[in-house]
Motif scaffolding. Structure first.
Motif, mmCIF file in Angstrom:
data_model
loop_
_atom_site.group_PDB
_atom_site.id
_atom_site.type_symbol
_atom_site.label_atom_id
_atom_site.label_comp_id
_atom_site.label_asym_id
_atom_site.label_seq_id
_atom_site.Cartn_x
_atom_site.Cartn_y
_atom_site.Cartn_z
ATOM 1 N N VAL A 101 -19.178 -32.628 16.215
ATOM 2 C CA VAL A 101 -19.558 -33.381 17.417
ATOM 3 C C VAL A 101 -20.546 -34.506 17.097
ATOM 4 O O VAL A 101 -21.620 -34.610 17.686
ATOM 5 N N GLN B 275 -13.922 -30.170 21.428
ATOM 6 C CA GLN B 275 -14.168 -29.053 22.331
ATOM 7 C C GLN B 275 -14.511 -27.781 21.560
ATOM 8 O O GLN B 275 -15.446 -27.052 21.905
ATOM 9 N N GLY C 207 -17.994 -28.331 19.939
ATOM 10 C CA GLY C 207 -19.079 -28.340 20.902
ATOM 11 C C GLY C 207 -19.422 -26.954 21.418
ATOM 12 O O GLY C 207 -20.591 -26.568 21.476
ATOM 13 N N MET C 208 -18.404 -26.205 21.785
ATOM 14 C CA MET C 208 -18.638 -24.848 22.290
ATOM 15 C C MET C 208 -18.973 -23.889 21.162
ATOM 16 O O MET C 208 -19.608 -22.859 21.384
ATOM 17 N N THR D 245 -18.536 -24.656 31.259
ATOM 18 C CA THR D 245 -18.050 -25.799 30.480
ATOM 19 C C THR D 245 -16.910 -26.498 31.212
ATOM 20 O O THR D 245 -16.901 -27.734 31.344
ATOM 21 N N CYS E 143 -19.882 -32.388 25.096
ATOM 22 C CA CYS E 143 -20.016 -31.795 23.758
ATOM 23 C C CYS E 143 -20.925 -32.615 22.853
ATOM 24 O O CYS E 143 -21.047 -32.322 21.658
ATOM 25 N N GLY F 251 -25.150 -30.493 28.418
ATOM 26 C CA GLY F 251 -24.606 -29.869 27.213
ATOM 27 C C GLY F 251 -25.655 -29.614 26.157
ATOM 28 O O GLY F 251 -25.518 -28.690 25.348
ATOM 29 N N SER G 189 -26.746 -24.956 21.899
ATOM 30 C CA SER G 189 -26.148 -25.960 22.779
ATOM 31 C C SER G 189 -24.988 -26.634 22.068
ATOM 32 O O SER G 189 -24.620 -26.272 20.951
ATOM 33 N N THR G 190 -24.419 -27.648 22.727
ATOM 34 C CA THR G 190 -23.362 -28.428 22.088
ATOM 35 C C THR G 190 -23.941 -29.485 21.149
ATOM 36 O O THR G 190 -23.187 -30.166 20.458
#
Length: 442
Positions: free
Chosen positions: A56, A81, A84-85, A133, A170, A206, A305-306
């Motif tokens: 990210v 995605q 980020g997660m 999210t 993200c 995020g 966090s992201t």
């Protein structure tokens, strides 16, 4: 494979998980269908892009809108995605949906991946993360859709709204504005309220951390009941947005119209916190302004966090420790709570690691490429902080410099403590203590 997984520590599983997703993404981006010309990307470009997406970051060697096809852009946003997660979060979510039992080992790994305070309730927290999210990204897309649809048409506008919402939430910084001008980021929307507000809100939401969301959900407006960590995150995040925004407002954008000046100041204060979008030409910012942005990029977002970077809590612990020394206090503390010495040591180690990586990377790239040192330091801060801001040199760098940035992006996303714990996992049984002797410092 089962025996190998059992021997791996949680930190090692996280490290290998990110590496596996990066490799898979690189192979997909090398397919002919992934590029506009139907030739497929060369391995180095695919690897750089996949690393930047999974970590990210947002640094690119090929313009996302004009080089990659719709398939390639879809691969990139899926990698964003997942990155980020968190690879582990996604894996646990898939296991839960498929009805598989989540083992204690998986729960422990998940706890470390999102910096949760305890293993208990980790599966419930994972479900909460997935749900929130989706909600935040949909809200961001809905807010931005009218502006993008007006500019690009309905179908393309909706795709752009979804892409940029995921990228912002993200903290990735990938954009599709190359159709206007290659590598232009969001400069075309410098004074557009809906785009500015949505992108900044998604970046902050995020970047404050999943456990902070849980605090907000549980205690709502009763901030006194929040965990100490959440309070530290809110305070540090607020100051890191407000103080730079005031500087940018009074010194960098003083000659611009008031509305554009306000949006530009806020946006350039928020985006270095690992997001990577920009609404102004960064090459026009003074050296002082660039130095402030470098500091913001190195700090990054918050734990679990992201966002990447060395984290807001690391900065807060180091500043509080310095304050405790000046005031001749024995312990670092926040909000009436004492911070353990292990936390202080970890914060100091992470700070030194990020500074070393940032400086050494900048020195090497400057020497190899023959570029100004500040420009190269800006690039390496952006990479290790997983930000994605650049002064326009990324696509012009040679192979050695690109490999350095890939390594910095990977380390920045995996996290300092994860790498440290992984390296030291084999030495956990060594409890011998050496004789102590006084050393004068300062």
């Amino acid at each position: 494979m089962g025996r190998i997984r059992k021997r791996l520590s949680s930190s090692q599983i996280i490290i290998l998980g990110f590496a596996a997703v990066i490799l898979m993404g690189s192979l997909l981006l090398m397919l002919p269908i992934a590029t506009q010309d139907g030739q497929g990307a060369v391995f180095t470009d695919a690897l750089f892009t996949a690393t930047s997406a999974v970590c990210v970051t947002g640094l690119i060697v090929q313009d996302t809108a004009t080089y990659w096809s719709t398939f390639g852009q879809a691969v990139i946003i899926i990698l964003i995605q997942i990155g980020g997660m968190g690879v582990i979060t996604v894996a646990v979510a898939i296991s839960s949906i498929s009805g598989k039992k989540i083992s204690l080992k998986q729960r422990s790994t998940m706890q470390e991946a999102i910096s949760a305070p305890k293993v208990g309730g980790i599966v419930r927290l994972t479900g909460f993360i997935i749900k929130m999210t989706v909600i935040f990204e949909l809200l961001g897309a809905v807010i931005m859709a009218p502006a993008f649809c007006k500019e690009f048409g309905i179908l393309k506008g909706i795709w752009y709204a979804v892409f940029h919402s995921i990228s912002a939430f993200c903290n990735a910084g990938f954009d599709l504005m190359g159709v206007k001008t290659p590598y232009s980021s969001l400069t075309y929307f410098v004074d557009c309220p809906s785009i500015n507000f949505a992108i900044m809100a998604l970046i902050v939401i995020g970047g404050i951390g999943f456990t902070t969301w849980d605090d907000i959900k549980t205690h709502k407006q009763y901030i006194r009941k929040y965990r100490m960590q959440s309070k530290v995150i809110f305070l540090t995040t607020g100051l890191l947005i407000l103080i730079p925004a005031l500087y940018f407002f009074f010194f960098e954008f003083a000659d611009t119209p008031l509305r554009e000046r306000i949006w530009s100041s806020l946006f350039q204060s928020v985006t270095p916190r690992t997001a990577g979008f920009n609404t102004v030409d960064l090459t026009l910012i003074s050296e002082v302004g660039l130095a402030i942005m470098i500091i913001l990029m190195l700090v990054g977002g918050s734990p679990g966090s992201t966002a990447g970077g060395m984290k807001t809590t690391t900065l807060a612990v180091m500043l509080s420790t310095a304050a405790a020394v000046f005031r001749r206090k024995e312990h670092t503390h926040f909000f009436g709570r004492r911070i353990g010495n292990d936390t202080v040591r970890n914060a100091a180690t992470i700070l030194m690691m990020y500074l070393t990586l940032f400086l050494m990377g900048g020195f090497i790239i400057s020497r190899v490429e023959g570029l100004p040192l500040l420009t190269c330091l800006y690039e390496t801060a952006s990479a290790v902080g997983t930000v994605g801001l650049t002064l326009g040199i990324t696509s012009k760098l040679g192979l050695v410099s690109q490999m350095i940035l890939i390594l910095l992006m990977y380390i920045g996303r995996v996290g300092g403590l994860t790498l440290i714990f992984s390296a030291l996992s084999s030495n956990q049984g060594n409890t011998a203590r050496l004789p102590q002797e006084k050393l004068t410092v300062g």
